[in-house]
Design a protein around this motif. Structure first.
Motif, short mmCIF file in Angstrom:
data_model
loop_
_atom_site.label_atom_id
_atom_site.label_comp_id
_atom_site.label_asym_id
_atom_site.label_seq_id
_atom_site.Cartn_x
_atom_site.Cartn_y
_atom_site.Cartn_z
N ASN A 1 27.40 -19.66 34.89
CA ASN A 1 28.49 -20.02 35.82
C ASN A 1 29.39 -18.80 35.98
N GLU A 2 29.08 -18.01 37.01
CA GLU A 2 29.81 -16.75 37.20
C GLU A 2 31.25 -16.96 37.65
N SER A 3 31.65 -18.21 37.89
CA SER A 3 33.02 -18.49 38.30
C SER A 3 33.98 -18.65 37.13
N LEU A 4 33.47 -18.58 35.90
CA LEU A 4 34.34 -18.78 34.73
C LEU A 4 35.45 -17.74 34.69
N ASP A 5 36.67 -18.22 34.50
CA ASP A 5 37.84 -17.35 34.41
C ASP A 5 38.27 -17.08 32.98
N LEU A 6 38.07 -18.08 32.11
CA LEU A 6 38.55 -17.97 30.73
C LEU A 6 37.59 -18.74 29.83
N ILE A 7 37.24 -18.12 28.71
CA ILE A 7 36.35 -18.73 27.72
C ILE A 7 37.06 -18.71 26.37
N TYR A 8 36.92 -19.81 25.62
CA TYR A 8 37.38 -19.79 24.23
C TYR A 8 36.33 -20.48 23.37
N SER A 9 36.33 -20.16 22.08
CA SER A 9 35.30 -20.68 21.18
C SER A 9 35.93 -21.30 19.95
N ASP A 10 35.07 -21.87 19.09
CA ASP A 10 35.50 -22.33 17.78
C ASP A 10 35.66 -21.11 16.86
N GLU A 11 36.24 -21.33 15.70
CA GLU A 11 36.49 -20.22 14.77
C GLU A 11 36.57 -20.77 13.35
N ASP A 12 36.59 -19.86 12.38
CA ASP A 12 36.86 -20.25 11.00
C ASP A 12 37.66 -19.15 10.32
N LYS A 13 37.91 -19.32 9.03
CA LYS A 13 38.65 -18.33 8.26
C LYS A 13 37.67 -17.58 7.34
N LEU A 14 38.04 -16.34 7.07
CA LEU A 14 37.24 -15.47 6.21
C LEU A 14 38.15 -14.94 5.10
N SER A 15 37.66 -14.95 3.87
CA SER A 15 38.47 -14.46 2.75
C SER A 15 38.61 -12.94 2.82
N MET A 16 39.55 -12.40 2.07
CA MET A 16 39.83 -10.97 2.06
C MET A 16 38.58 -10.15 1.72
N ASN A 17 37.79 -10.65 0.76
CA ASN A 17 36.60 -9.89 0.34
C ASN A 17 35.37 -10.22 1.18
N GLY A 18 35.54 -11.12 2.16
CA GLY A 18 34.45 -11.41 3.08
C GLY A 18 33.35 -12.30 2.54
N THR A 19 33.60 -12.96 1.41
CA THR A 19 32.55 -13.80 0.81
C THR A 19 32.73 -15.28 1.09
N ARG A 20 33.94 -15.70 1.43
CA ARG A 20 34.22 -17.11 1.67
C ARG A 20 34.41 -17.38 3.16
N TYR A 21 33.78 -18.43 3.64
CA TYR A 21 34.00 -18.93 5.00
C TYR A 21 34.58 -20.33 4.86
#
Length: 519
Positions: free
Chosen positions: A151-171
């Motif tokens: 759909n080339e008419s899309l003006d804005l897209i947003y997605s889901d997300e999560d958190k990441l720990s400082m050391n990058g091992t926890r989601y």
């Protein structure tokens, strides 16, 4: 006043481990899919990232996550606003990648100034916004390109997300969002990450405004949705937000100033939209409560067969313009609004009716539903989710009185597919335009059917947590009518509720992670 904070998904170690496996399994499947399904498009994404004394390790990890994208038509614009304590040495290693541009500044720049410098250089058709120490999963840009390709008419897209720990091992703390929900966005910036904006739209709304630093992204997306024609939600985790003590990801208490900046941004949004409103800060941190200011006080027809029993409840609504009408005579009501009120209601929060009328008076709102509490103090209704075997499910049912719900949803004004008929305000014109109630249905299915018809006519159904009522027992649902209702609304039920995320269970309790990632 001590503030409370939004309840996120606080997983125990076992559940957190399950989520980590869940999200990484999803990423592996998506990467494999991307490799086997090349997109026939050359959309250029411009990724803009403001840097400020970013730890080298985090910056390296961020850039590495971008370089590993399965969709590789992108440019990365890094604007270093660190001043004399810049990141020149750290960034030299990326000079060989011609897709990466670096802007330096001799003076310290605030977040809006820094981002705007990057925006001035974008060449892509779409702009991707990211922070300087977070990560993008390898399929993030592919999914955005795929959505635009379809759909080339899309003006804005947003997605889901999560958190990441400082050391990058926890989601942890995944935020699975609904499809576009303007009233929820006016309650909280639920877009957050990942946000992708068409360059044409960005140019139309302008740059980030330093006046709202701390909530400059909230101000920006509010300006975008005011002009965007097509807003699309990708129900996948396409952003890992690093959680540390200095960021809002680590807790809203770290940036009280950001909350105040967001309140001002929301007021500015209402002013641009020509809406008279006041925005207050509650004891729930990160959530805004809007009071719409009435310009007139239209008559409300209260539909009930027991007006005497509800007299004290109605008087506590702090709204004087009303009449009582028996349900069988609803066609003779004179009010601009019809208020359907169950006679089992015993008490209500002061001003509840005034609050519902204020909401109902807004453009495009056809139905307003109240927050319903059981006599025991447990929550009963904070909106409804459609789908699954039961077809209709009360949000917050049996929850503790102080539970604010998944991502604060129990206490946020927002749109839903339907709300309960235990306390429902309907614009009479909408009611009559869709033919009123379906006589083949009774109880809650009849009210849900009405909500769906009104939504089908182009109006919104709104849940108002500030209108709180207490009732002896819930309204009934006639099981013998479910087949009729299911057949009538088969397409809606089959597609899934747009205000509920496809990654969440609906049969075994709401806002629970599905056992397997969705296909």
């Amino acid at each position: 006043m001590q503030r409370k904070y939004i309840k996120k998904v606080i997983l125990d170690k076992k559940e957190e481990a399950r989520y980590k496996k869940w999200v990484l399994d999803q990423e592996r499947k998506e990467v494999e899919y991307c490799k086997n399904n090349k997109l026939q498009t050359d959309i250029l994404f411009s990724i803009v990232i403001p840097l400020f004394r970013t730890p080298e390790k985090f910056l390296d990890e961020l850039i590495d996550s971008i370089q590993k994208q399965t969709y590789d038509n992108w440019e990365l614009i890094l604007s270093d606003g660190s001043g004399n304590n810049g990141l020149e040495e750290c960034l030299k290693k990326y000079e060989s990648d011609k897709r990466i541009k670096v802007l330096k500044s001799e003076k310290v720049l605030n977040i809006s100034e820094n981002t705007n410098r990057a925006l001035e250089l974008v060449k892509g058709e779409y702009i991707v916004f990211a922070d300087h120490d977070d990560l993008l999963p390898p399929h993030a840009l592919y999914q955005c390109a795929k959505a635009i390709y379809e759909n080339e008419s899309l003006d804005l897209i947003y997605s889901d997300e999560d958190k990441l720990s400082m050391n990058g091992t926890r989601y942890f703390q995944p935020h699975f969002k609904p499809d576009f929900n303007l009233e929820l966005l006016r309650s909280m910036n639920y877009f957050c990450h990942l946000v992708v904006v068409k360059k044409e739209l960005q140019q139309a709304v302008g740059m980030l405004n330093p006046e709202y630093n701390g909530a400059q992204d909230y101000d920006f997306v509010l300006r975008c949705v005011e002009q965007a024609k097509y807003i699309y939600h990708i129900p996948e985790v396409l952003y890992h937000w690093r959680s540390h003590s200095g960021s809002i990801a680590g807790g809203g208490e770290n940036k009280e100033y950001a909350f105040e900046a967001g309140r001002k941004a929301l007021l500015a949004h209402y002013e641009r939209c020509g809406i008279r409103a006041e925005v207050g800060k509650d004891d729930i941190f990160g959530i805004y409560h809007t009071e719409y200011l009435l310009q007139e006080h239209p008559l409300v027809s209260i539909i009930t067969d027991n007006s005497e029993k509800l007299k004290n409840v109605v008087e506590n609504g702090l709204y004087k313009e009303y009449e009582y009408v028996e349900k069988e005579n609803v066609g003779k009501a004179n009010g601009k609004y019809l208020l359907f009120l169950e006679e089992g209601i015993e008490k209500a929060k002061s001003g509840w009716l005034k609050k519902m009328v204020e909401d109902g008076a807004q453009n495009e709102i056809g139905v307003v539903g109240a927050k319903v509490m059981e006599k025991t103090g447990k929550q009963l209704h904070a909106g409804m989710i459609l789908g699954g075997k039961g077809m209709i499910h009360y949000v917050a049912e049996k929850s503790d009185i102080n539970d604010v719900g998944y991502m604060g949803r129990y206490v946020c004004t927002q749109e839903y597919s339907a709300v309960s008929g235990m306390c429902m305000l309907v614009e009479r014109q909408c009611f009559e335009a869709v033919g009123g109630f379906d006589d083949e249905l009774t109880g809650e299915l009849q009210y849900t059917d009405l909500c769906l018809k009104i939504r089908g006519a182009g109006y919104k159904v709104m849940y108002e947590p500030g209108a709180k009522i207490y009732i002896k027992k819930s309204i009934h649902q006639n099981l013998s009518e479910e087949q009729y209702f299911s057949k009538r609304w088969h397409n809606v039920l089959e597609q899934g509720d747009m205000y509920y995320n496809k990654n969440l269970e609906i049969e075994d309790g709401l806002y629970v992670l599905k056992k397997e990632p969705r296909n």
